[in-house]
Structures are given as structure tokens and as C-alpha cells.
Design a protein around this motif. Structure first.
Motif, PDB file in Angstrom:
ATOM      1  N   LEU A 515       0.841  -1.195   0.000  1.00 16.46           N
ATOM      2  CA  LEU A 515       0.000   0.000   0.000  1.00 16.46           C
ATOM      3  C   LEU A 515       0.877   1.247   0.000  1.00 16.46           C
ATOM      4  O   LEU A 515       1.757   1.403   0.847  1.00 16.46           O
ATOM      5  CB  LEU A 515      -0.916   0.010   1.221  1.00 16.46           C
ATOM      6  N   LEU A 516       0.625   2.121  -0.956  1.00 15.23           N
ATOM      7  CA  LEU A 516       1.317   3.398  -1.013  1.00 15.23           C
ATOM      8  C   LEU A 516       0.415   4.463  -0.406  1.00 15.23           C
ATOM      9  O   LEU A 516      -0.814   4.400  -0.514  1.00 15.23           O
ATOM     10  CB  LEU A 516       1.670   3.756  -2.450  1.00 15.23           C
ATOM     11  N   GLY A 517       1.015   5.456   0.232  1.00 17.26           N
ATOM     12  CA  GLY A 517       0.232   6.489   0.878  1.00 17.26           C
ATOM     13  C   GLY A 517      -0.561   7.307  -0.121  1.00 17.26           C
ATOM     14  O   GLY A 517      -0.230   7.390  -1.295  1.00 17.26           O
ATOM     15  N   GLY A 518      -1.646   7.917   0.348  1.00 15.25           N
ATOM     16  CA  GLY A 518      -2.457   8.762  -0.507  1.00 15.25           C
ATOM     17  C   GLY A 518      -3.905   8.317  -0.458  1.00 15.25           C
ATOM     18  O   GLY A 518      -4.261   7.272   0.089  1.00 15.25           O
ATOM     19  N   ILE A 519      -4.693   9.139  -1.081  1.00 10.85           N
ATOM     20  CA  ILE A 519      -6.125   8.871  -1.023  1.00 10.85           C
ATOM     21  C   ILE A 519      -6.515   7.661  -1.872  1.00 10.85           C
ATOM     22  O   ILE A 519      -7.585   7.100  -1.708  1.00 10.85           O
ATOM     23  CB  ILE A 519      -6.917  10.112  -1.479  1.00 10.85           C
ATOM     24  N   GLU A 520      -5.637   7.251  -2.799  1.00 13.82           N
ATOM     25  CA  GLU A 520      -5.991   6.126  -3.665  1.00 13.82           C
ATOM     26  C   GLU A 520      -5.695   4.782  -3.008  1.00 13.82           C
ATOM     27  O   GLU A 520      -6.062   3.736  -3.563  1.00 13.82           O
ATOM     28  CB  GLU A 520      -5.227   6.214  -4.984  1.00 13.82           C
ATOM     29  N   ALA A 521      -5.048   4.722  -1.840  1.00 11.40           N
ATOM     30  CA  ALA A 521      -4.684   3.456  -1.209  1.00 11.40           C
ATOM     31  C   ALA A 521      -5.912   2.674  -0.781  1.00 11.40           C
ATOM     32  O   ALA A 521      -5.996   1.459  -0.994  1.00 11.40           O
ATOM     33  CB  ALA A 521      -3.770   3.708  -0.004  1.00 11.40           C
ATOM     34  N   ALA A 522      -6.899   3.334  -0.179  1.00 11.77           N
ATOM     35  CA  ALA A 522      -8.095   2.628   0.299  1.00 11.77           C
ATOM     36  C   ALA A 522      -8.899   2.037  -0.855  1.00 11.77           C
ATOM     37  O   ALA A 522      -9.279   0.851  -0.790  1.00 11.77           O
ATOM     38  CB  ALA A 522      -8.949   3.563   1.145  1.00 11.77           C
ATOM     39  N   PRO A 523      -9.203   2.807  -1.963  1.00 10.90           N
ATOM     40  CA  PRO A 523      -9.931   2.182  -3.070  1.00 10.90           C
ATOM     41  C   PRO A 523      -9.171   1.012  -3.695  1.00 10.90           C
ATOM     42  O   PRO A 523      -9.774  -0.007  -4.058  1.00 10.90           O
ATOM     43  CB  PRO A 523     -10.121   3.333  -4.071  1.00 10.90           C
ATOM     44  N   ARG A 524      -7.855   1.121  -3.799  1.00 11.78           N
ATOM     45  CA  ARG A 524      -7.069   0.028  -4.374  1.00 11.78           C
ATOM     46  C   ARG A 524      -7.145  -1.221  -3.481  1.00 11.78           C
ATOM     47  O   ARG A 524      -7.229  -2.341  -3.969  1.00 11.78           O
ATOM     48  CB  ARG A 524      -5.609   0.447  -4.541  1.00 11.78           C
ATOM     49  N   ALA A 525      -7.111  -1.024  -2.175  1.00 12.10           N
ATOM     50  CA  ALA A 525      -7.188  -2.157  -1.253  1.00 12.10           C
ATOM     51  C   ALA A 525      -8.543  -2.836  -1.350  1.00 12.10           C
ATOM     52  O   ALA A 525      -8.630  -4.086  -1.352  1.00 12.10           O
ATOM     53  CB  ALA A 525      -6.924  -1.685   0.170  1.00 12.10           C
ATOM     54  N   ARG A 526      -9.634  -2.059  -1.472  1.00  8.07           N
ATOM     55  CA  ARG A 526     -10.965  -2.663  -1.574  1.00  8.07           C
ATOM     56  C   ARG A 526     -11.113  -3.438  -2.877  1.00  8.07           C
ATOM     57  O   ARG A 526     -11.653  -4.542  -2.897  1.00  8.07           O
ATOM     58  CB  ARG A 526     -12.051  -1.578  -1.462  1.00  8.07           C
ATOM     59  N   ALA A 527     -10.600  -2.902  -3.936  1.00  8.82           N
ATOM     60  CA  ALA A 527     -10.705  -3.602  -5.219  1.00  8.82           C
ATOM     61  C   ALA A 527      -9.869  -4.881  -5.200  1.00  8.82           C
ATOM     62  O   ALA A 527     -10.297  -5.928  -5.715  1.00  8.82           O
ATOM     63  CB  ALA A 527     -10.242  -2.671  -6.347  1.00  8.82           C
ATOM     64  N   PHE A 528      -8.706  -4.819  -4.623  1.00  9.67           N
ATOM     65  CA  PHE A 528      -7.856  -6.015  -4.544  1.00  9.67           C
ATOM     66  C   PHE A 528      -8.533  -7.107  -3.713  1.00  9.67           C
ATOM     67  O   PHE A 528      -8.570  -8.289  -4.114  1.00  9.67           O
ATOM     68  CB  PHE A 528      -6.510  -5.635  -3.929  1.00  9.67           C
ATOM     69  N   ALA A 529      -9.092  -6.739  -2.564  1.00  9.14           N
ATOM     70  CA  ALA A 529      -9.746  -7.720  -1.702  1.00  9.14           C
ATOM     71  C   ALA A 529     -10.961  -8.329  -2.387  1.00  9.14           C
ATOM     72  O   ALA A 529     -11.184  -9.552  -2.308  1.00  9.14           O
ATOM     73  CB  ALA A 529     -10.153  -7.066  -0.384  1.00  9.14           C
ATOM     74  N   SER A 530     -11.749  -7.527  -3.071  1.00  7.30           N
ATOM     75  CA  SER A 530     -12.941  -8.060  -3.735  1.00  7.30           C
ATOM     76  C   SER A 530     -12.563  -9.075  -4.814  1.00  7.30           C
ATOM     77  O   SER A 530     -13.178 -10.136  -4.937  1.00  7.30           O
ATOM     78  CB  SER A 530     -13.739  -6.903  -4.351  1.00  7.30           C
ATOM     79  N   GLY A 531     -11.529  -8.778  -5.593  1.00  7.95           N
ATOM     80  CA  GLY A 531     -11.134  -9.708  -6.644  1.00  7.95           C
ATOM     81  C   GLY A 531     -10.562 -11.004  -6.077  1.00  7.95           C
ATOM     82  O   GLY A 531     -10.864 -12.100  -6.579  1.00  7.95           O
TER      83      GLY A 531
END
Length: 634
Positions: A515-531
Motif C-alpha cells: 500500500l502506497l500512501g495517498g487517497i488512492e490506497a483505500a480504493p485500491r485495497a478494496r478492489a484487490f480484496a474483492s477480486g
């Protein structure tokens, strides 16, 4: 008189004056026994009166020779059921062993010892003498509660009191011969009590003055054993056996009660020990474990060995083994307190050396005189290693998939309770296909060998042991020679990290995202977990809960943590694990959020939707926060 080898029996001499008044009845003589006659029912001979030096009358038991030799066998029982066991030739004196007989089974006690005839004592048999003197212990059966016989002086005599004159026992045969009614037979439902005697038998030779007429010697032969006639006024010797008997029933019963008390105490300690040990081991998802505890033999007091398996969460497992020095209830009680403390400290998910540091101080508080050893190890499947610390305990053995056995010997510190030492942790690989064994000193320590030799022998046995963990425990116990009479208790814990293939391998998966810092970290984590969860074919409800938990954990790390941050998803055959790590070592805690608070609800949400959650500090600095979801049907 003494019958000897080569002596021919002769007729019993008649009284000197048939018209003389009958001799007074001896109160020590059983009914049916007349002076100068043999008792037909027993074949015993009477006591003969001899005149010793100075003309004083003295009474000695007459002796009968018992044949000995390689072919000697026990004599047939008489109507009383009494038998005499013939000694073997090496233990016989001059080829014979003399057995003295007393009148009517009467025994005489001298200074607390019984000087009696063997055939007259109420025991079932007699053991051969050893050398010239010997001891034997024989039981006497008499109904429980029946008083013992006593003589007029109050001395206790062998045999039950029956109301016969002088307290002598009356046999049915003697009663019939005397014309008296026979005593009633003992009923089968009456309990009996064993009475024990100790006999000391000493060959003796008594000087006896004899006349020139052999007929005056009972049996019609000379006391020396030949047919020659001794001159008037000569003195010869009578050979026989002097028997001293003592009633040791009280001592025997006291010893039996003491042994019974010791057995009960040992059973209580063993029960306490087993109660304090795990009744059922926890079975981690990634490991197979089994343990065995063997108390010491009957002559060894129970010690303070213990073991435990503790699931820490996020797939990690703690393995514990320890040994409290000392024996008995005290050691078992200290062991129980230490085991409970280990489980409490393990819940804090501390590194192994910190757990032992806390235990060290607690052990000194529990009992400063008790010292204990302990090995504490943690297995993390994500790392593929066994992190451990040792407080004076024997090294953990690890067998690699290729069969190589290595010792986890360093680092190690002093035993618990000594204080003043900073423990440290070490690590050893425990990859799939590896096996580890933890054990106490009872498995490898022998009095006649160095303990390092015992550990080396265990390494060889461990290298060739195969099968399930329980099978390996049993094989190690047998190979190391642990039997039921072993002088120390033994605890063994075997851990296998199986290499899974085929269908089993499909049930264990790992996925990770940096996870890289920034506002895009949370959406990327949710998409990764869902897939990932969709590819693992989880139900929709579980997949949605997993995505929600991932979002909250990542948001908490972004707000309160520091880089680097990492998301890890892991599934086993029983649960889904979600874990987020970062570089800040402040652990989160659950708190109640006020209605107006804009933050503080993330951990509460995770605790509500997940089966369990937790946090711990990581070895390199930072922390890990995780949660688990039980799979349907697990």
C-alpha cells in the motif's frame, strides 16, 4: 529327645509304677493328648522331661529329623492342613534340618519371642532355612474380630482363642478323642485375618546325662545316634533346632497401610498433574500437533513437566514446554500456575523473549525455592520460521524435509526464577514438510550418561521417526527406553508442518498488496480484496464482510500508522484472515465513540463483524492489526 541318622525307633517306655496316681493334667496340653503318648491325629511326640545338671527338671521340645537332599519334597498335609517344607541340601545342616514339635500347638514366648515347635504352630507351611539360621514369615488365618490366645501371664500366643483350657485352640479331631463336643465349624461368610510370624532357627546341642540302658532313652536308642551302650554317668549331646518366633502382624499391617497411603498420595498427585495439563490440544490450521506425558514409575514422585499449544490468531501458534524442578504436589502446583501465566502472557502476542522475561519475575514470586525451565516458540506460517526463546531448557530439535536434524540451541538463558537476566529470541526455519520436537529432560537424561549423549541419541531416533505426530511421540518414547518403571516423568510435544498437495493445497492461499500512501490506497485495497475473495469462491455475504473489514483496517493504518504499509489476505481450510501492517508501533484499542465523534468506530466495526481480531508489534518495529472470519461449515 533328638532323633538322629542311624537311630532305630523303639517302643515307648511304660510308666515305672502302673498303680501310681496319674500325672496332673498340664494346662498347656491340648485335649486328647496324654503324657507319654503320641497324638494320633497329628503324629506329634510329647515333650520329654530331662534332668539337667544339679537334678533340676527342664522341658525341651523333642526333635524329629526331616529328610533333605535333592529329591526332598514337601510332606503331605496332616488333617489340620499343616505341612512342612523340606529345605534344599545346600541349606541343610549335617544333611538334616530338625523341626521341633510342641504339645497341642502350644508356643512359649521368651522376652517377646516364641520358643515353639514348628509342627505345633498354626501356620500353613514353613520355608526352608538358609544356612544354619534362617527367617520365614507365615500367615495364620483366623476369623476377623476373634481375640488372640493368651497364656495365664497375659502373653499373646499364636492361634485364635476358643475356650479351651489355658486359651489353647481345640481342633475337631482332638475334641472327638477327648470325648468333648467339637467346636462349630467356621462359616464361609466370616472374614479372616492374616497373622504373620518371623522365625529364627538355630541348630543347638544340649548336654544330656544318660544311663547305661538305651531303653531309658526315649525311642530306645542312644542319644548319640549309634547302638552302643553308653556308660553310667556319661553325658552326651542332643541335637535339635531352637526356634524363636515373634508375632509381626502389627508391623506388617503398618507397612501395608504406609504403602497404601503412599499409593493414594501418588495417585492424587498424578491426577492433579493431568488435570493441570491440557485435556485436549488446540489444533492450528497449518500444523499438526500431538503430545504425550508419562509420569515416573511407582518409586518415583510425580514432577512438574508440562506442555501447551496456544493459537494466537492470524494463523500464528505458540508452542510451550517446561519443567519445574522438584517432585510431588508442590511442583505440580507451581507448574499449574506457570502454565496459566504462560497462556495469559501469550494472549498479549508478545515476542518469545518478552514472555519468558515476565515468567521469570512471576516464578520468583510464586515460590523462590522452585526453579523451572521453559521453552517458548511461535510459528508464523507467513514467515515459515519458528521464533523461540529458552530459559535453561533443552534445545528444540527440527527435522528438515530432507531429513537433516538441527538443534535450536542458541540463544538460551538461565532457568526461570533466577532473575537478573535479559532473555533474547532466536529463530529456525520450519517450512512445509518440516517437523519439530520439544521435550523435557526425563526423555534424554540418564544417571550413568552425559545429557548431551542423550540428546544425540534423540536426534538419531528423531531422524528415523515417521508417521503422524502421535505415532512419532510413541516411537520416540519407546526408542529412548522409557518404561513404566522409569525414574522421571517425561513430556514430549511433536509439531508437523505438512507439505500440502492436490486438493488440500487449494484450501490454503495467500495474497498480498503493498500500500502506497495517498487517497488512492483505500480504493485500491478494496478492489484487490474483492477480486481475491471472488477468485477463492467465497459466498457473497462473506466476500462483502471481507471487503468492509479490509477498508476499515486500511483506513486505520493510513490515519494512525506510517509507511511501509502492506495488506495480506490468507485463507485456510477453516478461516479467512485479513492483516494490515505498518511502520508505527502504537497498538490500536477498542473504545466507545461518542455520538458526536467523527472517528473511533473502525475497530468497533471490525470487532462486531469478525469472529476475532487483534494486534501485535512486529520484530522490525511497527505493528500488525488483523481479523478473522470463520468459513461456513468449519
Amino acid at each position: 529327645m533328638a532323633s538322629t541318622d542311624g537311630c532305630r525307633p523303639g517302643p515307648t517306655p511304660a510308666p515305672a509304677n502302673p498303680d501310681s496316681a496319674p500325672a496332673p493334667v498340664d494346662p498347656d496340653r491340648a485335649p486328647g493328648t496324654e503324657a507319654g503318648t503320641a497324638t494320633p491325629s497329628t503324629g506329634r511326640r510329647p515333650v520329654a522331661e530331662d534332668t539337667g545338671p544339679g537334678g533340676a527338671a527342664r522341658t525341651e521340645p523333642e526333635t524329629t529329623a526331616v529328610p533333605t537332599g535333592p529329591g526332598a519334597t514337601p510332606t503331605a498335609p496332616d488333617p489340620d492342613g499343616r505341612t512342612a517344607t523340606t529345605p534344599s541340601a545346600p541349606h541343610a545342616a549335617s544333611g538334616t534340618v530338625a523341626a521341633a514339635s510342641a504339645v497341642g500347638g502350644r508356643a512359649r514366648r521368651e522376652h517377646g519371642m516364641v520358643r515353639a515347635a514348628l509342627a505345633g504352630l498354626p501356620f500353613a507351611g514353613f520355608t526352608a532355612f538358609h544356612g544354619n539360621t534362617g527367617r520365614a514369615t507365615q500367615p495364620e488365618r483366623r476369623p476377623a474380630g476373634t481375640p488372640r490366645r493368651t497364656d495365664p501371664a497375659g502373653e499373646t500366643l499364636p492361634g485364635p482363642a476358643t475356650g479351651a483350657p489355658g486359651g489353647a485352640s481345640v481342633r475337631p479331631e482332638d475334641a472327638r478323642e477327648a470325648g468333648a463336643p467339637a467346636p462349630p465349624p467356621a462359616t464361609s461368610d466370616r472374614r479372616t485375618r492374616d497373622t504373620y510370624y518371623t522365625f529364627t532357627c538355630t541348630p543347638i546341642e544340649v548336654p544330656v546325662p544318660v544311663s547305661g540302658n538305651p531303653a531309658e532313652t526315649p525311642g530306645g536308642c542312644s542319644a548319640t545316634g549309634d547302638d552302643s551302650t553308653a556308660g553310667e554317668g556319661t553325658t552326651t549331646g542332643r541335637r535339635g533346632v531352637l526356634v524363636f518366633g515373634a508375632d509381626v502382624t502389627d508391623q506388617v499391617e503398618t507397612a501395608e497401610r504406609l504403602r497404601a497411603s503412599e499409593r493414594l498420595q501418588r495417585e492424587a498427585v498424578v491426577t492433579l498433574q493431568r488435570t493441570l495439563l491440557p485435556q485436549e490440544l488446540e489444533q492450528p490450521d497449518d500444523l499438526r500437533v500431538a503430545a504425550t506425558y508419562r509420569p515416573g514409575g511407582e518409586d518415583a514422585a510425580v514432577g512438574g513437566d508440562w506442555y501447551d499449544v496456544i493459537t494466537l490468531g492470524a494463523g500464528r501458534t505458540a508452542l510451550v514446554i517446561g519443567d519445574v524442578m522438584g517432585r510431588g504436589v508442590r511442583a505440580a502446583a507451581v507448574m499449574g500456575q506457570l502454565r496459566t501465566a504462560v497462556r495469559a502472557y501469550a494472549r498479549l502476542d508478545l515476542p518469545p523473549h518478552e514472555v519468558l522475561q515476565l515468567l521469570d519475575g512471576l516464578a520468583a514470586e510464586i515460590d523462590a525455592s522452585q526453579i523451572a525451565t521453559c521453552a517458548y516458540a511461535v510459528h508464523d506460517p507467513n514467515e515459515g520460521r519458528l521464533l523461540y526463546a529458552s530459559a535453561g531448557h533443552l534445545p528444540i530439535l527440527v527435522r528438515d524435509p530432507d531429513g537433516t536434524v538441527r538443534r535450536a540451541a542458541e540463544p538460551t538463558g538461565p532457568p526461570l526464577g533466577t532473575g537478573g537476566w535479559l532473555h533474547s529470541s532466536g529463530s529456525v526455519p520450519l517450512v512445509p514438510g518440516s517437523t519439530a520436537v520439544l521435550y523435557t529432560d526425563g526423555l534424554v537424561e540418564r544417571r550413568d550418561k552425559d545429557i548431551d549423549d542423550g540428546v544425540a541419541a534423540l536426534e538419531r531416533a528423531f531422524a528415523g521417526a515417521t508417521g503422524s505426530p502421535q505415532v512419532m511421540c510413541d516411537r520416540l518414547i519407546r526408542t529412548m527406553g522409557i518404561t513404566a518403571d522409569h525414574d522421571d516423568d517425561v513430556a514430549v510435544l511433536v509439531v508437523q508442518h505438512p507439505a500440502r498437495t492436490g486438493h488440500d493445497a487449494e484450501l490454503f492461499h495467500n495474497a498480498a498488496l503493498e500500500l502506497l500512501g495517498g487517497i488512492e490506497a483505500a480504493p485500491r485495497a478494496r478492489a484487490f480484496a474483492s477480486g481475491v475473495l471472488a477468485s477463492w469462491r467465497f459466498p457473497t455475504e462473506l466476500r462483502d464482510l471481507g471487503v468492509l473489514a479490509t477498508s476499515e483496517l486500511v483506513a486505520n493504518s493510513l490515519k494512525h500508522g506510517a509507511p511501509p504499509m502492506r495488506l495480506r489476505l490468507r485463507r485456510t481450510d477453516r478461516r479467512l484472515i485479513i492483516e494490515v501492517t505498518d511502520g508505527d508501533d502504537h497498538l490500536p484499542r477498542r473504545r466507545r465513540a461518542e455520538p458526536g465523534d467523527e472517528a473511533g468506530r473502525g475497530i468497533s466495526i471490525i470487532a462486531t463483524i469478525a469472529s476475532s481480531w487483534g494486534s501485535r508489534r512486529t520484530p522490525g518495529g511497527g505493528k500488525a492489526v488483523w481479523c478473522e472470519f470463520a468459513l461456513p461449515g468449519s
